[in-house]
Design a protein around this motif. Structure first.
Motif, PDB file in Angstrom:
ATOM      1  N   THR A  43       3.690  -0.154  -7.865  1.00  0.00           N
ATOM      2  CA  THR A  43       2.338  -0.388  -7.370  1.00  0.00           C
ATOM      3  C   THR A  43       2.020  -1.879  -7.228  1.00  0.00           C
ATOM      4  O   THR A  43       1.074  -2.231  -6.534  1.00  0.00           O
ATOM      5  CB  THR A  43       1.270   0.298  -8.247  1.00  0.00           C
ATOM      6  N   LYS A  54       1.346   3.988  -3.011  1.00  0.00           N
ATOM      7  CA  LYS A  54       1.027   5.398  -2.764  1.00  0.00           C
ATOM      8  C   LYS A  54       2.154   6.306  -3.277  1.00  0.00           C
ATOM      9  O   LYS A  54       1.908   7.295  -3.964  1.00  0.00           O
ATOM     10  CB  LYS A  54       0.807   5.594  -1.262  1.00  0.00           C
ATOM     11  N   TYR A  78       0.831  -1.206   0.000  1.00  0.00           N
ATOM     12  CA  TYR A  78       0.000   0.000   0.000  1.00  0.00           C
ATOM     13  C   TYR A  78       0.870   1.262   0.000  1.00  0.00           C
ATOM     14  O   TYR A  78       0.627   2.191  -0.769  1.00  0.00           O
ATOM     15  CB  TYR A  78      -0.936  -0.013   1.207  1.00  0.00           C
ATOM     16  N   GLU A  79       1.881   1.302   0.876  1.00  0.00           N
ATOM     17  CA  GLU A  79       2.746   2.473   0.966  1.00  0.00           C
ATOM     18  C   GLU A  79       3.551   2.672  -0.312  1.00  0.00           C
ATOM     19  O   GLU A  79       3.682   3.797  -0.810  1.00  0.00           O
ATOM     20  CB  GLU A  79       3.706   2.331   2.159  1.00  0.00           C
TER      21      GLU A  79
END
Length: 166
Positions: A89, A69, A65-66
């Protein structure tokens, strides 16, 4: 006559990192100038904005997720291309039975993973099919970008200005 076959799972475990303690490699950046050159900051995102966006990140212990982002931020600002964006991603590359990203909050060492992925790809390069070179170039760029991001995320300098002199 109907023949029903069981649905095949698309589950994939996260990419196995052989050296999870790797924190530096040949793509590690050691100066602000080198790190900035990799990202080719274009005015859309300033160095200060980038550094503020990376506060608290540790790319040796980052979640999918990080990483996604950060990758999205860089892509939106034109700092990375599509191949690098896809690599970032994709994160740990874990998927569930339906092929959707899984374990997005599980931490992994992205520096070690991307470096290992590139090394393995180069080892088996002679037997790969079409598209090998473009994706390999994307992995090389992703390793450089991650080295730059790690530099900015871990820099203790309060002023990361770059001196450009002729």
């Amino acid at each position: 006559m109907n023949i029903n076959y069981p649905v095949l799972s698309m589950r994939a475990d996260a990419y196995f990192v052989k050296n999870p303690l790797e924190v530096t490699n040949s793509y590690t950046k050691t100066t602000a100038e080198d790190a900035s050159d990799v990202l080719a900051l274009n005015g859309k995102l300033s160095l200060d904005e980038l550094k503020n966006s990376l506060k608290g990140y540790d790319f040796t212990s980052v979640s999918t997720y990080e990483l996604a982002k950060v990758g999205s931020l860089l892509r939106e600002n034109g700092l990375i291309d599509n191949y690098v964006s896809i690599i970032l991603t994709s994160g740990s590359m874990a998927t569930d039975d339906n092929g959707h990203q899984a374990g997005a909050d599980v931490k992994f060492n992205a520096i070690a993973m991307l470096n290992q992925m590139l090394e393995e790809r180069l080892e088996h390069g002679a037997t790969e099919a079409a598209g090998f070179h473009e994706f390999t170039k994307g992995l090389i760029r992703a390793n450089h970008v991650l080295g730059a991001l790690s530099y900015f995320a871990s820099s203790v300098q309060s002023d990361l200005s770059i001196s450009i002199q002729a």
